[in-house]
Enzyme design. Structure first.
Site, PDB file in Angstrom:
ATOM      1  N   CYS A 131       0.862  -1.174   0.106  1.00 20.41           N
ATOM      2  CA  CYS A 131      -0.026  -0.088  -0.052  1.00 20.41           C
ATOM      3  C   CYS A 131       0.934   1.278   0.077  1.00 20.41           C
ATOM      4  CB  CYS A 131      -1.112   0.052   1.175  1.00 20.41           C
ATOM      5  SG  CYS A 131      -0.135   0.290   2.742  1.00 20.41           S
ATOM      6  N   CYS A 177      -1.496   0.715   7.277  1.00 22.72           N
ATOM      7  CA  CYS A 177      -2.927   0.283   7.487  1.00 22.72           C
ATOM      8  C   CYS A 177      -3.235  -0.976   6.460  1.00 22.72           C
ATOM      9  CB  CYS A 177      -3.692   1.503   6.844  1.00 22.72           C
ATOM     10  SG  CYS A 177      -3.687   2.891   7.971  1.00 22.72           S
ATOM     11  N   ARG A 178      -3.332  -0.717   5.360  1.00 21.28           N
ATOM     12  CA  ARG A 178      -3.864  -1.799   4.458  1.00 21.28           C
ATOM     13  C   ARG A 178      -3.001  -3.085   4.229  1.00 21.28           C
ATOM     14  NH1 ARG A 178      -5.366   1.784  -0.658  1.00 21.28           N
ATOM     15  NH2 ARG A 178      -3.440   2.769   0.195  1.00 21.28           N
ATOM     16  N   SER A 179      -1.733  -2.737   3.901  1.00 20.34           N
ATOM     17  CA  SER A 179      -0.612  -3.928   3.536  1.00 20.34           C
ATOM     18  C   SER A 179      -0.382  -4.631   4.813  1.00 20.34           C
ATOM     19  CB  SER A 179       0.235  -3.518   2.543  1.00 20.34           C
ATOM     20  OG  SER A 179       1.270  -2.534   3.386  1.00 20.34           O
ATOM     21  N   ASP A 229      -8.426   3.149   1.469  1.00 16.43           N
ATOM     22  CA  ASP A 229      -7.473   3.439   2.479  1.00 16.43           C
ATOM     23  C   ASP A 229      -8.061   4.253   3.782  1.00 16.43           C
ATOM     24  OD1 ASP A 229      -5.652   4.852   4.063  1.00 16.43           O
ATOM     25  OD2 ASP A 229      -4.539   5.696   2.638  1.00 16.43           O
ATOM     26  N   ASN A 243       2.472   1.542   4.318  1.00 19.50           N
ATOM     27  CA  ASN A 243       2.662   0.351   4.964  1.00 19.50           C
ATOM     28  C   ASN A 243       2.290   0.279   6.416  1.00 19.50           C
ATOM     29  OD1 ASN A 243       5.251  -2.054   5.827  1.00 19.50           O
ATOM     30  ND2 ASN A 243       3.213  -2.561   4.930  1.00 19.50           N
TER      31      ASN A 243
END
Length: 157
Positions: free
Chosen positions: A8, A13-15, A125, A11
């Protein structure tokens, strides 16, 4: 060994959520020793930092532990090391394509593209939103992780 990198922007939140969910689902399927996982960001703003506290809290409520993870930025060697590099959204996929060597372009795709008949292809996001955004990220990462595992089992037994 299949090597997977989840990417993301920062690095945090999402990934890392995708890494934590996929890691746990692989363990549940008994495949944790057959897939190497990591996550990274296209930007290096948060290098060395833990995942966002809201990501960690949402993940913990579902039994996922993101606390050991630390942010890092994508590096050139990642394109050779990893077999699959999954971006969380189109902007990060474009950023990866901009720095990816031609021989590795086939390794790049969107994480949600793994979901058969997916109604969305981007993990939104959640950073600037409320708690429901972090729950949505978890929902999508669980679906994509399950799809990854189903495909892995079909290809590799």
């Amino acid at each position: 060994m299949t090597r997977v990198l989840l990417v993301c922007l920062g690095n945090i939140c999402r990934s890392p959520t995708a890494e934590g969910v996929l890691r746990a689902r692989l363990a549940q399927a008994g495949l944790e020793h057959r897939v190497e996982l990591d996550s990274a960001g296209t930007a290096g703003w948060h290098q060395g930092k833990s995942p966002d506290s809201r990501s960690q809290a949402a993940a913990a409520r579902r039994g996922y532990d993101l606390s050991p993870l630390r942010a890092r930025q994508v590096i050139a060697a990642d394109f050779d090391h990893y077999d699959h590099i999954y971006a969380m959204d189109a902007n990060n996929l474009a950023d990866l394509r901009a720095i990816c060597p031609a021989h590795a372009e086939g390794k790049l795709s969107l994480f949600l593209a793994l979901i058969p008949g997916a109604d969305c292809l981007e993990v939104p996001d959640p950073y600037y939103g409320g708690g429901e955004g972090f729950e949505r990220v978890l929902d999508l990462c669980e679906q994509a992780s399950d799809a990854f595992i189903a495909g892995f089992q079909r290809r590799h037994g």
